[in-house]
Design a protein around this motif. Sequence first.
Motif, PDB file in Angstrom:
ATOM      1  N   TYR A  44      -6.264  27.329 -39.469  1.00 52.06           N
ATOM      2  CA  TYR A  44      -7.601  27.893 -39.260  1.00 52.06           C
ATOM      3  C   TYR A  44      -7.829  28.225 -37.788  1.00 52.06           C
ATOM      4  N   LYS A  45      -7.659  27.219 -36.934  1.00 50.62           N
ATOM      5  CA  LYS A  45      -7.970  27.403 -35.520  1.00 50.62           C
ATOM      6  C   LYS A  45      -6.999  28.369 -34.854  1.00 50.62           C
ATOM      7  N   THR A  46      -5.708  28.247 -35.155  1.00 52.17           N
ATOM      8  CA  THR A  46      -4.729  29.103 -34.493  1.00 52.17           C
ATOM      9  C   THR A  46      -4.902  30.568 -34.893  1.00 52.17           C
ATOM     10  N   ASP A  47      -5.217  30.818 -36.159  1.00 53.34           N
ATOM     11  CA  ASP A  47      -5.421  32.202 -36.596  1.00 53.34           C
ATOM     12  C   ASP A  47      -6.721  32.775 -36.038  1.00 53.34           C
ATOM     13  N   LEU A  48      -7.760  31.955 -35.934  1.00 56.61           N
ATOM     14  CA  LEU A  48      -8.987  32.431 -35.307  1.00 56.61           C
ATOM     15  C   LEU A  48      -8.725  32.816 -33.858  1.00 56.61           C
ATOM     16  N   LYS A  49      -7.993  31.986 -33.136  1.00 53.21           N
ATOM     17  CA  LYS A  49      -7.716  32.276 -31.733  1.00 53.21           C
ATOM     18  C   LYS A  49      -6.840  33.516 -31.583  1.00 53.21           C
ATOM     19  N   LEU A  50      -5.929  33.744 -32.538  1.00 51.35           N
ATOM     20  CA  LEU A  50      -5.140  34.971 -32.524  1.00 51.35           C
ATOM     21  C   LEU A  50      -6.055  36.183 -32.691  1.00 51.35           C
ATOM     22  N   CYS A  51      -6.991  36.103 -33.627  1.00 53.39           N
ATOM     23  CA  CYS A  51      -7.931  37.214 -33.839  1.00 53.39           C
ATOM     24  C   CYS A  51      -8.798  37.446 -32.605  1.00 53.39           C
ATOM     25  N   GLU A  52      -9.175  36.374 -31.932  1.00 51.47           N
ATOM     26  CA  GLU A  52      -9.931  36.510 -30.683  1.00 51.47           C
ATOM     27  C   GLU A  52      -9.107  37.251 -29.635  1.00 51.47           C
ATOM     28  N   GLU A  53      -7.854  36.839 -29.498  1.00 52.91           N
ATOM     29  CA  GLU A  53      -6.985  37.421 -28.479  1.00 52.91           C
ATOM     30  C   GLU A  53      -6.744  38.909 -28.726  1.00 52.91           C
ATOM     31  N   LEU A  54      -6.696  39.305 -29.989  1.00 52.24           N
ATOM     32  CA  LEU A  54      -6.487  40.706 -30.349  1.00 52.24           C
ATOM     33  C   LEU A  54      -7.785  41.509 -30.361  1.00 52.24           C
ATOM     34  N   ARG A  55      -8.875  40.867 -30.010  1.00 51.21           N
ATOM     35  CA  ARG A  55     -10.205  41.502 -29.968  1.00 51.21           C
ATOM     36  C   ARG A  55     -10.662  41.960 -31.351  1.00 51.21           C
ATOM     37  N   LEU A  56     -10.200  41.250 -32.387  1.00 53.22           N
ATOM     38  CA  LEU A  56     -10.665  41.515 -33.742  1.00 53.22           C
ATOM     39  C   LEU A  56     -11.976  40.784 -34.019  1.00 53.22           C
ATOM     40  N   ILE A  57     -12.148  39.642 -33.373  1.00 51.59           N
ATOM     41  CA  ILE A  57     -13.401  38.898 -33.427  1.00 51.59           C
ATOM     42  C   ILE A  57     -14.181  39.214 -32.159  1.00 51.59           C
ATOM     43  N   THR A  58     -15.365  39.733 -32.334  1.00 50.27           N
ATOM     44  CA  THR A  58     -16.219  40.149 -31.216  1.00 50.27           C
ATOM     45  C   THR A  58     -17.657  39.759 -31.549  1.00 50.27           C
ATOM     46  N   PRO A  59     -18.575  39.875 -30.595  1.00 53.73           N
ATOM     47  CA  PRO A  59     -19.976  39.585 -30.905  1.00 53.73           C
ATOM     48  C   PRO A  59     -20.446  40.354 -32.136  1.00 53.73           C
ATOM     49  N   GLY A  60     -21.029  39.631 -33.070  1.00 52.28           N
ATOM     50  CA  GLY A  60     -21.435  40.204 -34.347  1.00 52.28           C
ATOM     51  C   GLY A  60     -20.552  39.757 -35.499  1.00 52.28           C
ATOM     52  N   SER A  61     -19.312  39.326 -35.217  1.00 55.19           N
ATOM     53  CA  SER A  61     -18.421  38.832 -36.267  1.00 55.19           C
ATOM     54  C   SER A  61     -18.945  37.511 -36.826  1.00 55.19           C
ATOM     55  N   VAL A  62     -18.740  37.315 -38.128  1.00 52.73           N
ATOM     56  CA  VAL A  62     -19.202  36.100 -38.800  1.00 52.73           C
ATOM     57  C   VAL A  62     -18.024  35.473 -39.538  1.00 52.73           C
ATOM     58  N   LEU A  63     -17.894  34.147 -39.438  1.00 50.86           N
ATOM     59  CA  LEU A  63     -16.805  33.408 -40.062  1.00 50.86           C
ATOM     60  C   LEU A  63     -17.369  32.439 -41.091  1.00 50.86           C
TER      61      LEU A  63
END
Length: 285
Positions: free
Chosen positions: A170-189
Amino acid sequence: MPDFEQSKAYTKKEEVFFDDGREIEILHFIYDKPDIEEIRGSPSRVLAAIDEFARTKKYLMNVGEHKGHIVTDLIAEVKPQTMVELGGYVGYSCILFADAVRKAGGKRYFSLERDPVFGAVISSLVDLAGLSDVVKVIVGSSDASIKRLHASGTLINIDMMFLDHYKPAYKTDLKLCEELRLITPGSVLAADNVITPGNPPYLEYVRSSVAEKRKIADGGSSETAPDGRFEDRTAKQYATRRGEEKLGETKGNPNLQYESKLVNSWEPEGIPDGVEITRCVGEEV
């Protein structure tokens, strides 16, 4: 939270409760039903058939109706154009949430599933439900699939993500998405199983302040180690039957600000559980 509806309880979870052939049994169970033509094109009837199997035949590790309603209500509020799920299993969450995404005006639902047999079951039931125009099933490890979708330009931004796969990822994949700028302000998990079995590393991360995450990213004190519940039977069976998952670690984007809360609910067999709802509300510079 609402009381658990015992009449809707799944059968008891066995010691081995997935990857033992029951996933193929579901297809035979549904496609052999006398009203199969009435089921075609109806997401709700496909879901009802999956629930019937899990209540009368064998347990299925689905999100279930109780927690499912939490996420579908969230979809109706957020109205994501693009939603991603990590861990599709036999397609229950995919059908439930993709139908909600389409009703909310969304365009694409990506179901990332590591196991090719499970992925084939998802595709078959998605087609039966009439959702192939919305759903894309991606088979492979979650991190590799995320990287491939991003590199190809297929996935540019994640409006909403449902996490329900290998718990330590969970945490590692979320951080990967953050690093790739897939998760940005407005994203909901929406993260499943944060009480049963529990996921302390993920919860600590999404509940941490930017300052706390920056300290860790800069080599400060490490995050809390998982407690005894974290390696549940699902994770152990996953490791035994699929090979131990090797998780990479990235710095992610510690500057993202999250607001996160737990919504208590139930596992489909009546065990207390909850969904962690996390909103990305900003980015500090």
